[in-house]
Design a protein around this motif. Sequence first.
Motif, short mmCIF file in Angstrom:
data_model
loop_
_atom_site.label_atom_id
_atom_site.label_comp_id
_atom_site.label_asym_id
_atom_site.label_seq_id
_atom_site.Cartn_x
_atom_site.Cartn_y
_atom_site.Cartn_z
N MET A 109 0.85 -1.20 0.00
CA MET A 109 0.00 0.00 0.00
C MET A 109 0.88 1.24 0.00
N LYS A 110 0.57 2.18 -0.87
CA LYS A 110 1.40 3.38 -0.96
C LYS A 110 0.64 4.58 -0.40
N LYS A 111 1.37 5.45 0.29
CA LYS A 111 0.73 6.68 0.78
C LYS A 111 1.69 7.84 0.60
N THR A 112 1.12 9.01 0.32
CA THR A 112 1.96 10.20 0.13
C THR A 112 1.74 11.17 1.28
N TYR A 113 2.83 11.71 1.83
CA TYR A 113 2.73 12.64 2.94
C TYR A 113 3.42 13.95 2.58
N LYS A 114 2.88 15.02 3.15
CA LYS A 114 3.49 16.34 2.95
C LYS A 114 4.63 16.48 3.95
N ILE A 115 5.78 16.99 3.49
CA ILE A 115 6.93 17.15 4.39
C ILE A 115 7.48 18.57 4.27
N ASP A 116 8.34 18.89 5.25
CA ASP A 116 9.00 20.19 5.21
C ASP A 116 10.48 19.95 5.45
N VAL A 117 11.29 20.26 4.47
CA VAL A 117 12.73 20.00 4.61
C VAL A 117 13.50 21.09 3.89
N ASP A 118 14.65 21.49 4.47
CA ASP A 118 15.36 22.67 3.98
C ASP A 118 16.35 22.43 2.87
N CYS A 119 17.16 21.38 2.98
CA CYS A 119 18.20 21.20 1.99
C CYS A 119 18.11 19.82 1.37
N ALA A 120 18.70 19.71 0.16
CA ALA A 120 18.58 18.46 -0.60
C ALA A 120 19.24 17.30 0.13
N ASN A 121 20.34 17.58 0.84
CA ASN A 121 21.03 16.53 1.57
C ASN A 121 20.15 15.99 2.69
N CYS A 122 19.45 16.92 3.36
CA CYS A 122 18.55 16.50 4.43
C CYS A 122 17.46 15.60 3.89
N ALA A 123 16.96 15.94 2.67
CA ALA A 123 15.93 15.10 2.06
C ALA A 123 16.48 13.70 1.81
N ASN A 124 17.73 13.62 1.37
CA ASN A 124 18.36 12.31 1.15
C ASN A 124 18.47 11.52 2.44
N LYS A 125 18.89 12.23 3.51
CA LYS A 125 19.02 11.55 4.81
C LYS A 125 17.67 11.03 5.28
N MET A 126 16.63 11.84 5.05
CA MET A 126 15.28 11.40 5.45
C MET A 126 14.88 10.14 4.69
N GLU A 127 15.23 10.14 3.39
CA GLU A 127 14.86 8.98 2.56
C GLU A 127 15.55 7.73 3.07
#
Lengths: 72, 249
Positions: free
Chosen positions: A1-19
Amino acid sequence: MKKTYKIDVDCANCANKMEQAAKKTEGVKDATVNFMALKMKVEFEDGAEPAAVMQEVRKNCKIVEDDCEIFL
Amino acid sequence: MLVILFILPLDDYPIVRFLLFLIPYFTVGYDILRKAFKGILNHQVFDECFLMAVATIGAMILGEYTEGVAVMLFYQIGELFQSIAVGKSRRSISDLMDIRPDYANLEQDGEVEKVDPDEVEVGSIIVIRPGEKVPIDGIVVEGNSSLNTSALTGESLPRDVKPGDEIISGSVNMSGLLRVETTKEFDESTASKILELVENAGERKAKSEQFITKFARWYTPAVCYSALALAILGPGRSPSWSSAAPARS
């Protein structure tokens, strides 16, 4: 099951770390973070409870990157 | 404030000078020091904030106050540029999202009703008035008009349409009223497909992006370790710290 969530993140590296953090969380089959659109798409394992798993994901993300936020 | 501190001849009062310099240092560097500290607490020790914290604390100890503040200041300026660039990109993407129409004028039994585009079935007749966006792909049944397709194709010359012509969603109807028989559902229409592609484009990473992701994970710790190694092994076999510090004249 797939779900999409809204996020708030400042830099591209942080987005990578979150992933990376989301992918390692139990109950998550796959996760992608779209930095530009501020969205996170999570595919859950069969039988996993999305609400509980997302709380774990949020906690793990906070550990790697404190400034991020996932709107559940 | 930094300029003032630079000019003031406070060399006779080293402690006062130190304390005064601490003000801009903490103003600019508080966030970075906090992040470095949190990183250590969370076992994510070797990141950029830790590097800068070590560098600037070392600079402050050595008495190079301007260096310490400058490092923090330039980092914050860099972050500012980053948020400006990201903000611009996000705004241009959200402007692109505006090509999606919010409603369709469905003609049923001679009456025109404003409905959600999702509800319009294939083969129904919709009415597009001048100035409105075309909501769903279809074939013109009645009416002559020009369409502005610049949002989709970048074409600046309007496209003239007459009965029998196919038109795609996302274009803007300019001069005349059009009655259109839809050939696709809303989700399958051009505008929706384009938006879907844009949204999903961010998910599949380019090869260079994948490389950078892996590289970044090794790069910062490697720099930290080599800096540490340089500090300890660098000065030679018998490191004498007083001679390693720069002389202040």
